[in-house]
Design an enzyme around this catalytic site. Structure first.
Site, PDB file in Angstrom:
ATOM      1  N   HIS A 131      16.377  19.012 -32.329  1.00 33.91           N
ATOM      2  CA  HIS A 131      16.099  17.761 -33.049  1.00 33.91           C
ATOM      3  C   HIS A 131      14.621  17.404 -32.963  1.00 33.91           C
ATOM      4  CE1 HIS A 131      20.298  17.148 -33.880  1.00 33.91           C
ATOM      5  NE2 HIS A 131      20.555  17.491 -32.623  1.00 33.91           N
ATOM      6  N   ASN A 171      -2.475  -2.510   1.960  1.00 34.39           N
ATOM      7  CA  ASN A 171      -1.581  -1.735   1.097  1.00 34.39           C
ATOM      8  C   ASN A 171      -0.949  -2.714   0.124  1.00 34.39           C
ATOM      9  OD1 ASN A 171      -2.060   0.459   2.643  1.00 34.39           O
ATOM     10  ND2 ASN A 171       0.062   0.810   3.277  1.00 34.39           N
ATOM     11  N   GLY A 172      -0.776  -2.297  -1.132  1.00 35.64           N
ATOM     12  CA  GLY A 172      -0.142  -3.181  -2.113  1.00 35.64           C
ATOM     13  C   GLY A 172      -1.121  -3.530  -3.218  1.00 35.64           C
ATOM     14  N   TRP A 199      -4.892   5.120  -1.922  1.00 37.44           N
ATOM     15  CA  TRP A 199      -4.435   5.748  -3.175  1.00 37.44           C
ATOM     16  C   TRP A 199      -4.888   4.800  -4.276  1.00 37.44           C
ATOM     17  CZ3 TRP A 199      -0.861   4.774  -7.181  1.00 37.44           C
ATOM     18  CH2 TRP A 199      -0.458   5.895  -7.909  1.00 37.44           C
ATOM     19  N   LYS A 231       3.829   9.780  -1.726  1.00 41.28           N
ATOM     20  CA  LYS A 231       5.189   9.993  -1.227  1.00 41.28           C
ATOM     21  C   LYS A 231       6.035   8.745  -1.373  1.00 41.28           C
ATOM     22  CE  LYS A 231       8.350  12.445   0.782  1.00 41.28           C
ATOM     23  NZ  LYS A 231       8.991  13.423  -0.111  1.00 41.28           N
ATOM     24  N   ARG A 242       1.606  11.005   2.552  1.00 40.94           N
ATOM     25  CA  ARG A 242       1.986   9.987   1.574  1.00 40.94           C
ATOM     26  C   ARG A 242       1.162  10.092   0.297  1.00 40.94           C
ATOM     27  NH1 ARG A 242       4.235   5.128   4.071  1.00 40.94           N
ATOM     28  NH2 ARG A 242       3.081   3.883   2.578  1.00 40.94           N
ATOM     29  N   GLU A 301       5.017  18.820 -11.161  1.00 38.75           N
ATOM     30  CA  GLU A 301       4.276  17.989 -10.212  1.00 38.75           C
ATOM     31  C   GLU A 301       3.470  18.805  -9.214  1.00 38.75           C
ATOM     32  OE1 GLU A 301       6.634  15.468  -7.614  1.00 38.75           O
ATOM     33  OE2 GLU A 301       8.244  16.922  -7.601  1.00 38.75           O
ATOM     34  N   LYS A 318       9.870  19.298 -10.640  1.00 42.16           N
ATOM     35  CA  LYS A 318       9.324  19.981  -9.457  1.00 42.16           C
ATOM     36  C   LYS A 318       8.185  20.900  -9.860  1.00 42.16           C
ATOM     37  CE  LYS A 318      10.605  18.526  -7.014  1.00 42.16           C
ATOM     38  NZ  LYS A 318      11.072  17.425  -6.271  1.00 42.16           N
ATOM     39  N   CYS A 365      -1.050   4.265  -0.217  1.00 44.41           N
ATOM     40  CA  CYS A 365      -1.979   3.898   0.850  1.00 44.41           C
ATOM     41  C   CYS A 365      -1.275   3.894   2.205  1.00 44.41           C
ATOM     42  CB  CYS A 365      -2.526   2.508   0.593  1.00 44.41           C
ATOM     43  SG  CYS A 365      -3.325   2.327  -0.982  1.00 44.41           S
ATOM     44  N   GLU A 403      15.400  18.083 -12.892  1.00 44.34           N
ATOM     45  CA  GLU A 403      14.772  18.137 -11.578  1.00 44.34           C
ATOM     46  C   GLU A 403      13.862  19.366 -11.449  1.00 44.34           C
ATOM     47  OE1 GLU A 403      14.140  16.222  -9.368  1.00 44.34           O
ATOM     48  OE2 GLU A 403      13.666  17.424  -7.603  1.00 44.34           O
TER      49      GLU A 403
END
Ligand code: F6R
Length: 608
Positions: free
Chosen positions: A504, A101-102, A75, A603, A27, A488, A485, A2, A481
């Site tokens: 395995h 926010n939160g 968000w 973000k 964000r 996402e 990438k 948010c 990584e």
């Protein structure tokens, strides 16, 4: 996550609010709204979906005459991303409007109480509870009511509140979620992220936990947690709004990939002095370094992958036990830490809730905390014993690229620094490692040459549903990584495995045509990785090998090959990142994905 903006001053508020919200789009969000106050009335406009829909709704009213307002990009956490759940939320008589926010953890019990007091709710959010509570608590003092209400909330919050009775005022308070304010000749601006203030001022005030601010007739009045008025010093930001523009690139992500050589160089160069390493924010004595008995690196997502690469470097160079831990797990463990443990928290934003909680837990248990952070005014930087800043500049694309690269630069230097001070390693090996680090920016520029080829190879990947990434040691850190990438931003299902682990269980998923990206750069591990490549090829997999030129012959039967420049084994994750980021970028583009703002992602992840 948010985003909050606010303005009060001599000009129309709406254009400032919309511009501020657009600065926070990076964000990640899924609905948006604004509230302005005029003629003793608060007007709220909200939409589900993107900011452009809000702009369309408001277009007939622009620029408007209201001079005070607040805005929000949401968000979703509690309730779907609908107009009804978007912020600002109004209290029942329209006396208060609030953006938040939160997460309010006790919202269920507060809501039950409010319902029994006769309040009704029109959203599923935790935030609406705050709006109604403000109205219930109102005693004629705007600032006092916000403080009283905030004291009843548990969880995390940054709040900006309007009150119909005080048309030239905004009150803000925060706990855990960040909020910054700034002022210029046009008025006062506030935001959850300083990138929304940079156009207006570079001198910002950072609200600390439980501090509040009353903005009244263009003046800022700050209050300490106990309610007494206090003086606050501003922080000067060394970046400009221009840093957060695309500068001719089609996407922020592409621009940021091309900025990697500079991000790495700007981060490491200031710390390299005559073959030695001197950090400005971390300067323990030799004796203090020798007392460190182990290092724990904790972080989330890509920053955690930096931790994996750092673990290999610290073990090999400094000969110190080192573990990389996912912060959301580490924070709830009962680790045995003491003053001889160095806990390294890595975070681009410096606001990641789990990383912050891990930091606090480690400090409570007596460990020393060093953070590696890209945003100087952030909470993690503020609360750490020492900080090493990455100089990646603002990173706008949600998926990290250049900040990841800069974080790697710091962990490599940290490994070499600890090795120097502990005198555990031959000077020759360290000097040659540092020489290699110095060459990384130039090698990163060469790795960028893959940009053209990435567009072609991406065509072969764009229709896939699954990709497996494998590698050993540093190649494994790179694979982890690269897989994150790709998944996402392209929404292709990707998994990374330590190459030896595949057999395995996961190898049962390999069938004719499955794509396996095999990271095979580390010489020491090369033969072993090749055996794992052979295992998947024998089961019909197509392989994209990531390697160096000298191994091309052994990999001549691979379906696709991409090469990266030679370097020390430990440094491959930084060089392997570039072509695989480019590949992910072009694959996502071909799949029509929103590359800079992938769905569901944020973000700065300020909730657990
Ligand atoms: C992935 C990505 C995330 C972040 C993670 C930690 O591309 O960007 O995985 O690395 O959310 O964020 P910071 O570094 O801000 O703590």
């Amino acid at each position: 996550m948010c985003g909050i903006v606010g303005y009060t001053g001599k000009n129309a508020a709406l254009p400032y609010l919309l511009e501020g919200l657009s600065r926070l789009e990076y964000r990640g969000y899924d609905s948006a709204g604004i509230a302005v106050i005029e003629n003793s009335r608060i007007d709220v406009t909200r939409t589900g979906g993107s900011l452009s829909l809000l702009e369309e709704k408001l277009a007939p009213f622009l620029p408007g005459t209201a001079k005070t307002g607040i805005g929000h990009t949401r968000w979703a956490t509690h309730g779907a991303p609908t107009e009804q759940n978007a912020h600002p939320h109004l209290s029942r008589s329209g006396l208060f409007a609030v953006v938040h926010n939160g997460i309010i953890e006790n919202y269920t019990e507060l809501k039950e109480q409010l319902v029994s007091d006769g309040f009704s709710f029109s959203s599923q959010t935790d935030t609406e509870v705050i709006a109604q509570l403000l109205e219930k608590n109102y005693d004629g003092s705007f600032h006092g009511t916000v403080r009283k209400t905030a004291a009843m909330l548990s969880g995390s919050f940054a709040l900006a509140v309007l009150c119909r009775n005080e048309p030239d005022s905004i009150v803000c308070i925060r706990k855990e979620s960040p909020l910054v304010l700034g002022k210029n000749e046009n008025g006062v601006f506030l935001a959850s992220d300083s990138s929304a203030l940079l156009r207006h001022t570079k001198d910002v005030f950072r609200l600390e936990n439980n501090e509040s601010v009353l903005i009244e007739n263009g003046e800022l009045h700050f209050f300490a947690p106990d309610g007494s008025e206090e003086e606050k010093k501003s922080i000067h930001l060394n970046r400009s709004a221009h840093d957060a523009e695309k500068n001719g690139y089609s996407h922020f992500m592409l621009k940021e990939i091309f900025e990697e050589p500079a991000a790495f160089r700007n981060t490491v160069a200031p710390f390299l002095k005559n073959g030695r390493i001197e950090f400005s924010g971390f300067s323990p004595t030799k004796e203090e370094v020798k007392k460190i008995s182990r290092v724990i690196i904790t972080a989330c997502g890509s920053a955690y992958h930096v931790g994996i690469a750092g673990k290999y470097a610290i073990e090999r160079l400094a000969k110190l036990p080192c573990e990389a831990e996912i912060a959301s797990e580490f924070r709830y463990r009962s680790p045995v830490l003491d003053e001889r443990t160095l806990v390294v928290v890595i975070s681009q934003s410096g606001e990641t809730a789990d990383s912050l909680a891990a930091l606090r837990m480690a400090k409570e248990k007596g460990a020393k905390v060093l953070s590696v952070v890209n945003v100087p005014e952030s909470t993690i930087a503020n609360e750490s014993d020492s900080v090493i800043y990455t100089a990646a500049g603002p990173e706008i694309a949600v998926a990290t690229t250049k900040a990841y690269c800069a974080q790697l630069g710091v962990v490599y230097l940290l490994a070499a620094f600890l090795a120097f001070e502990r005198e555990e390693n031959g000077k020759g090996e360290l000097q040659s490692f540092i020489r290699e680090i110095r060459q990384i920016p130039e090698k990163l520029s060469r790795a960028l040459d893959y940009a053209q080829e990435a567009q072609q190879t991406a065509k072969q990947l764009a229709s896939l549903e699954h990709i497996y990434y494998i590698g050993r040691q540093s190649d494994f850190a790179a694979a982890a990584e690269a897989s994150l990438k790709m998944k996402e931003i392209s929404y292709i299902h990707c998994e990374a495995y330590a190459a030896g682990e595949l057999k395995h269980g996961t190898i049962s998923l390999i069938e004719k045509g499955t794509l396996v990206v095999a990271h095979a750069c580390c010489d020491r591990m090369f033969e072993k990785t090749v055996s794992n490549i052979r295992e998947v090829k024998a089961r019909g997999a197509r392989v994209l090998a990531v390697t160096t030129k000298k191994h091309l012959k052994e990999l001549s039967d691979m379906e696709y090959v991409l090469t990266v420049p030679e370097t020390d084994e430990l440094l491959f994750p930084v060089l392997e990142a570039v072509p695989l980021q480019l590949l992910a970028f072009h694959t996502a583009l071909l799949r029509g994905c929103s590359v800079d703002k992938p769905r569901n992602l944020a973000k700065s992840v300020t909730v657990e």
